[in-house]
Design a protein around this motif. Structure first.
Motif: not given
Length: 373
Positions: A130-144, A321-328
């Motif tokens: 669940k950590l990988g699917g619910t949390f980490l995946m959106p954090l990695i994909v969103s800035p890209l 993350s708003t940070t990741h999306v904004s910087v991206g």
């Protein structure tokens, strides 16, 4: 006493979140010279607070996700020491980043803190899937995704603007246009020439508007219209950030019935606003000035993409993350203009890589100390 400590830990986390994150929504307003720092942070504070209050009605799924439910056994969630460890571990990480001026993700810090305390508490029983699917995946994909979308949207906007011939001097003008009138009378053999006034609307250069309406018209040029849209898009980003981040912090409070959702949201919203007003400048300047130079149109595009992505994620319960999306988004613009400072971007990416392990270690140590004493 333990509940008071939990409340203070959550407020400290909200304060550091505001200090590191509040200015990110309006960074392009300041960076493009559309407004000054004071006006930008004031607009960010108001709209972020509004988003925090709206979270009471729109972001229940995020509250549940960041309580830790599903990651660790339910009996551990009911322990206030667990929630305190998560809050302090994340808060310390964000506080350090804010002091050195790095825009990191509070979401990422919370995920790391959840992981650190969870592993100390239950070991291999922690739900890594669940950590990988619910949390980490959106954090990695969103800035890209944000970088690609902002790049494409900006190129589209630029192409449409050029096709329509819109420049900074283009103006939408409304007024009484002076129209020549010619009247003839054959019987008396005379011709009368005069003018008549008609209410008309034209899209033209401001100079042409003055001539057409003899200086008497109501109009707004494209630059003012763009600045208005830019302010609106910055407000959307800040609103989305409040909507997305507030529930994550409140989730630490309500699982042990320390505070009602409504009062928890309000307390967190106030702490976030104070943190942004007092300590946002260092991170704000890096976001605004150092990733890439930008003009109003580029800033508007980055904010529009960020706001849409974060709002959509919040409503669907995805912890981006708003940070990741904004910087991206800002980096996407810098990629188009070829003016992005790659050294600054590299340092930001390094801080993102370090966020999760630092938060995990801090949280794990705090929880381990609770177990000892």
């Amino acid at each position: 006493m333990i509940l008071i400590l939990l409340f203070l830990a959550a407020c400290f986390l909200a304060y550091t979140n505001g200090a590191n994150d509040n200015f990110k929504g309006v960074a392009t307003l300041f960076g493009s010279g559309t407004t000054n720092y004071k006006k930008a942070i004031a607009w960010a504070t108001v709209t972020t607070f509004a988003g925090s209050i709206a979270a009471i009605f729109l972001a229940g799924t995020l509250v549940k996700n960041f309580s830790g439910k599903g990651l660790v056994p339910d009996n551990l969630i009911q322990a206030p020491e667990f929630a305190i460890s998560i809050a302090l571990g994340a808060a310390i990480t964000v506080f350090i980043a804010t002091k050195i001026g790095m825009p990191i993700s509070t979401t990422h810090s919370l995920v790391g803190a959840l992981f650190g305390s969870g592993v100390v508490a239950v070991g291999t029983s922690f739900n890594f899937a669940k950590l990988g699917g619910t949390f980490l995946m959106p954090l990695i994909v969103s800035p890209l995704m944000a970088a690609v979308v902002s790049l494409l949207v900006y190129l589209l906007f630029k192409k449409v603007r050029k096709a329509m011939g819109v420049t900074k001097q283009t103006c939408i003008c409304v007024g009484s246009e002076k129209v020549p009138v010619v009247a003839t009378a054959t019987k008396n053999e005379f011709i009368e020439i005069g003018t008549d006034a008609k209410q008309t609307v034209h899209v033209m250069n401001e100079k042409d508007c003055i001539e057409t309406y003899k200086g008497n018209f109501h109009g707004i040029n494209s630059q003012k219209l763009l600045d208005g849209a830019h302010f609106l898009s910055a407000g959307i980003v800040s609103f989305a950030r409040g909507l997305n981040d507030t529930p994550k912090i409140v989730g630490l409070l309500i699982v042990i019935n320390a505070l009602d959702v409504e009062w928890g949201m309000i307390a967190v919203a106030i702490a976030m606003a104070v943190g942004g007003l007092l300590n946002a400048k260092k991170v704000g300047e890096l976001m605004s000035k150092k990733i890439t130079p930008m003009n109003s149109g580029q800033g508007f595009t980055a904010n529009l993409v960020t706001g849409l992505l974060v709002t959509t994620a919040s409503i669907h319960g995805m912890p981006v993350s708003t940070t990741h999306v904004s910087v991206g988004s800002i980096f996407g613009i810098g990629t188009v203009t070829k003016k992005a400072d790659l050294k600054v971007v590299r340092n930001i990416l390094l801080s993102w890589l370090l966020t999760l392990p630092i938060a995990a270690v801090c949280s794990a140590i705090i929880y381990w100390l609770f177990l000892l004493f």
